[in-house]
Design a protein around this motif. Sequence first.
Motif, PDB file in Angstrom:
ATOM      1  N   GLU A 215      -6.908  -1.154   2.749  1.00 47.26           N
ATOM      2  CA  GLU A 215      -6.026  -2.007   1.967  1.00 47.26           C
ATOM      3  C   GLU A 215      -4.652  -1.995   2.632  1.00 47.26           C
ATOM      4  OE1 GLU A 215      -6.390  -0.777  -2.219  1.00 47.26           O
ATOM      5  OE2 GLU A 215      -8.227   0.180  -1.574  1.00 47.26           O
ATOM      6  N   TRP A 216      -3.757  -2.826   2.159  1.00 48.76           N
ATOM      7  CA  TRP A 216      -2.493  -2.894   2.896  1.00 48.76           C
ATOM      8  C   TRP A 216      -1.688  -1.612   2.804  1.00 48.76           C
ATOM      9  CZ3 TRP A 216       1.834  -2.688  -0.202  1.00 48.76           C
ATOM     10  CH2 TRP A 216       1.735  -3.193  -1.495  1.00 48.76           C
ATOM     11  N   VAL A 217      -2.006  -0.790   1.796  1.00 45.94           N
ATOM     12  CA  VAL A 217      -1.272   0.465   1.689  1.00 45.94           C
ATOM     13  C   VAL A 217      -1.574   1.381   2.882  1.00 45.94           C
ATOM     14  CG1 VAL A 217      -3.040   1.549   0.274  1.00 45.94           C
ATOM     15  CG2 VAL A 217      -0.714   2.400   0.165  1.00 45.94           C
ATOM     16  N   SER A 218      -2.745   1.202   3.509  1.00 49.83           N
ATOM     17  CA  SER A 218      -3.074   2.022   4.681  1.00 49.83           C
ATOM     18  C   SER A 218      -2.027   1.806   5.770  1.00 49.83           C
ATOM     19  CB  SER A 218      -4.441   1.650   5.242  1.00 49.83           C
ATOM     20  OG  SER A 218      -5.302   1.257   4.221  1.00 49.83           O
ATOM     21  N   TYR A 219      -1.520   0.595   5.783  1.00 50.42           N
ATOM     22  CA  TYR A 219      -0.508   0.265   6.773  1.00 50.42           C
ATOM     23  C   TYR A 219       0.780   1.040   6.493  1.00 50.42           C
ATOM     24  CZ  TYR A 219       1.944  -2.654  10.101  1.00 50.42           C
ATOM     25  OH  TYR A 219       2.643  -3.092  11.181  1.00 50.42           O
ATOM     26  N   SER A 220       1.046   1.221   5.184  1.00 51.53           N
ATOM     27  CA  SER A 220       2.208   2.022   4.793  1.00 51.53           C
ATOM     28  C   SER A 220       2.038   3.456   5.297  1.00 51.53           C
ATOM     29  CB  SER A 220       2.334   1.976   3.266  1.00 51.53           C
ATOM     30  OG  SER A 220       3.149   2.996   2.794  1.00 51.53           O
ATOM     31  N   THR A 221       0.817   3.936   5.270  1.00 53.05           N
ATOM     32  CA  THR A 221       0.545   5.278   5.794  1.00 53.05           C
ATOM     33  C   THR A 221       0.792   5.320   7.293  1.00 53.05           C
ATOM     34  OG1 THR A 221      -1.186   5.381   4.140  1.00 53.05           O
ATOM     35  CG2 THR A 221      -1.157   7.137   5.771  1.00 53.05           C
ATOM     36  N   LEU A 222       0.372   4.264   7.982  1.00 54.90           N
ATOM     37  CA  LEU A 222       0.606   4.212   9.430  1.00 54.90           C
ATOM     38  C   LEU A 222       2.099   4.251   9.743  1.00 54.90           C
ATOM     39  CD1 LEU A 222      -2.020   1.579  10.632  1.00 54.90           C
ATOM     40  CD2 LEU A 222      -1.948   4.020  11.173  1.00 54.90           C
TER      41      LEU A 222
ATOM     42  N   ALA B 263      -2.157  -2.304  12.918  1.00 63.76           N
ATOM     43  CA  ALA B 263      -2.576  -0.934  13.190  1.00 63.76           C
ATOM     44  C   ALA B 263      -2.745  -0.739  14.687  1.00 63.76           C
ATOM     45  CB  ALA B 263      -3.889  -0.631  12.466  1.00 63.76           C
ATOM     46  N   ARG B 264      -3.401  -1.721  15.331  1.00 67.95           N
ATOM     47  CA  ARG B 264      -3.613  -1.592  16.778  1.00 67.95           C
ATOM     48  C   ARG B 264      -2.287  -1.624  17.520  1.00 67.95           C
ATOM     49  NH1 ARG B 264      -7.896  -5.144  15.689  1.00 67.95           N
ATOM     50  NH2 ARG B 264      -9.764  -3.914  15.340  1.00 67.95           N
TER      51      ARG B 264
ATOM     52  N   HIS C 246       9.732   6.981  -2.981  1.00 69.71           N
ATOM     53  CA  HIS C 246       9.283   7.768  -1.830  1.00 69.71           C
ATOM     54  C   HIS C 246       8.555   6.962  -0.765  1.00 69.71           C
ATOM     55  CE1 HIS C 246       5.460   7.943  -3.955  1.00 69.71           C
ATOM     56  NE2 HIS C 246       6.092   8.429  -4.987  1.00 69.71           N
ATOM     57  N   CYS C 247       8.673   5.632  -0.799  1.00 69.56           N
ATOM     58  CA  CYS C 247       8.135   4.826   0.302  1.00 69.56           C
ATOM     59  C   CYS C 247       9.283   4.576   1.267  1.00 69.56           C
ATOM     60  CB  CYS C 247       7.628   3.483  -0.194  1.00 69.56           C
ATOM     61  SG  CYS C 247       6.170   3.619  -1.188  1.00 69.56           S
TER      62      CYS C 247
END
Lengths: 305, 452
Positions: A160-167, A197-198, A45-46
Amino acid sequence: MEHHSVIIIGAGPAGLSTALALCQSGAKDVVVLERETQAGGIPRHCGHKGFAPYKNFGLMTGPNLASLLREQTTGLDIRTSTTVLEFTLRGSLRVHSTQGITEISADKIVLAAGTRETSRAARLIGGNKLKGVMNTGELQQRVYLGGEHPFRRPVIVGSEWVSYSTLLTCRHLHAKPVMLLAEDGENAAPSYFSFGARLLGTKVVRGAKLIAIRGNSAVEAIEIERFGKQQTVECDAVVLTGKFRSEDALYSNGYLERNGYAPAVTDGFKTSKPNVYAVGNVLGHLETAGLCMAQGRELAKVLFP
Amino acid sequence: MSQRFDIAVIGCGVVGLAILRRFAMAGLKCVALEKGADILSGASKGNSALLHTGFDAPPKSIELQCMQAGYFEYLDIRQKLNLPLLETSAVVIAWNDDELVKLPDIREKALANGVTDAKLISQTELRMREPQLAKSALGAVLVPGEHVIDPWSAPLAYAHQAIAHGAEIMRGAEVTKATKQEGEWHLATPKGEVTARTVINAAGLFADHVEALIHEPDFEIKPRKGQFVVFDKPASKLLRSIVLPVPTERTKGVVLFRTIFGNLAIGPTAEETDERENPINDTATLERLKATAIAMLPALKHVDVTAIYAGLRPATANSDYIIRAHKAENWITVAGIRSTGLTGSLGIAQQVVKLYAKHFGKLPKKLPAAIWTPVPNLAEHAIRPYMKGGEILCHCEWVTRAEVAAAADGPLPATDIGGLKRRTRATMGRCQGFYCAAYVTSAFDKARYGTP
Ligand SMILES: Cc1cc2nc3c(=O)[nH]c(=O)nc-3n(C[C@H](O)[C@H](O)[C@H](O)COP(=O)(O)OP(=O)(O)OC[C@H]3O[C@@H](n4cnc5c(N)ncnc54)[C@H](O)[C@@H]3O)c2cc1C
Ligand SMILES: Cc1cc2nc3c(=O)[nH]c(=O)nc-3n(C[C@H](O)[C@H](O)[C@H](O)COP(=O)(O)OP(=O)(O)OC[C@H]3O[C@@H](n4cnc5c(N)ncnc54)[C@H](O)[C@@H]3O)c2cc1C
């Protein structure tokens, strides 16, 4: 009692690559037990890119990697919709399937049960109980498997880098995150992630703590504390990312000795029980799928030299 | 078009539902009106779920009477409704010398309240019983009859049994107006008007507001919030008994207890609040609760927190339950059922039906044959549906697809995920939805609306 030479618990990248490597080196009677209806683990599911079978990050999407893994392992004894409920005192497994509960034993048992993110409750975040507070795991299942659009203006918590996956998931949804709240944490992602992120147009706020989530029936705002000052930020959802911890359901009762919140292992992935091994993210860190698969191949050499 | 009933109960908390059940089983035509989207929208949503003996209740109070009657009726009917009982006993623990000298009085009070098996136990006995407790525990009063039950299945079973006896339950039906015409109450709700001869106000946290619909209330609800922290399943192996503190003048203190779902919890706090809905948890209190639990049971240090929640007690300035018939008005007020209503509800229902028979109308001479409506078992220590197979959707709590579908069906289906959780345990476990929330929601929507 049903008996096998190797049972692998979990058909994620780690479990599947262990099974594959074992079979390629000639091992017989290897069984993989997976509680979901489909093998593949978290990558199923990613829906974004970032996966690769032989290195850390790559350009495959998660579902592509998962189906590659399923293809490579066709013909192996992989039993889906099959949940390991617990280790019994004599070291066998109590296993649930659609047919009921049975006990199965094995010469060697590999725990490849993966990780989950720390929930709101375990983080002791105050406020109301509301719809719209979730982990990345839930978010991605809703979005990539269910086709839902759960929010428009979420706050993303975690660095963490997973936050980027959320973005990336937000971008897929055309949702505009209000901010990425980077709490002071151990696993802060390298600065190029916040640069990323930016690039995606999201404000990164560092050194803040999420105090409370508020709303009536759904999330309306969060309260954060930064440099001793409280501040209210309006949003319509909160995604709590990271703070991964080992899926410990099978050993949190003390069956395996622990190191922090993960099973204690010595080299060769050996746990405190002589016939039980642990591999992949169940070891407590969020590693990439490629790295977990490499671990699986290494473990296969230990199990079947 | 107005629907006519003998009895209208306002409020579907555990108290309203127990009352509805009694009247329906007595053969009257009744309806219950609930403003929330589902039953259990108020105080009954979040409590400690202890089945109390009344050993520490105010002597000679209506509360004590109702609790004890409720306690015995629960034990009497629970098997027929498939309601669980986790037999734990309770220990009131003295953690210092000041508390130790108070133990004999606590036992005396228990005896006076008719709880004759309460006894003092020494530090040695306590340690044998509870080896994991912190060594600073000095002694205790053991109350063998205190137990743990299922806070949600009990009222759900009462509701189902009432429905089987012909009662109606209307949800999303907030009573906003009550007018009397020709000896009948006309209650206005968004779901239409309901007419009834006698009205029972069991509106819990809003009982004063509902009372104000007909006259100046002589009580005011002053909600008292209780926060809880729930630990993961392995914690429940660390404790047998419910651990109660010695009460002080100011507070009854927090309780450490196993839950019926196989966890261990600490709470509730007692905080005056203006909130009547959506109680708020705050991090500082949760941290304090967690630390208190670890201080009492040091091995908890290594166990994760699974859930946090808060509940609101519908307290009043009155120290007892308010159960009163307003003769001229054909109205019975049941209010201020603060912190023992889960236990007391069946006993309260007995009292209310008596009041009705005394003042408002005869009960039908012939009791209809009782119909029993067993509910699915959610208790961890009893047989659960997954054990027979089926597809597990919620992996932490082992909830099957068939259970989710069943909760979305029948005469009182869940209307949202909260209601589903209370009927099945789905998403209540350690991952709090990380693995399964999306699957569970879509299975629920599919069962309920036919669309995934
Ligand atoms: C949001 C997110 C984004 C990510 N992005 C990337 C990325 O871009 N690139 C990348 O390389 N990696 C990424 N990852 C990491 C990658 O998903 C993991 O490294 C990988 O899935 C770990 O594999 P695993 O086999 O150890 O665990 P998992 O994939 O978690 O698999 C564990 C399996 O075990 C099963 N299981 C657990 N308990 C039991 C039981 N009791 N009985 C039966 N079965 C059980 C589970 O159902 C699951 O299928 C991401 C992870 C997340 C959460
Ligand atoms: C923290 C805490 C711990 C507790 N622990 C225990 C315990 O261990 N053991 C025990 O026995 N008891 C315990 N209790 C007590 C028990 O939970 C309460 O006594 C009980 O839930 C009160 O039920 P009720 O039906 O009177 O009120 P409620 O549950 O509040 O029900 C009233 C209902 O009326 C509805 N309503 C309100 N206004 C209207 C209107 N105008 N029209 C229609 N409907 C309306 C509400 O939505 C609500 O659903 C505890 C309570 C709390 C808060």
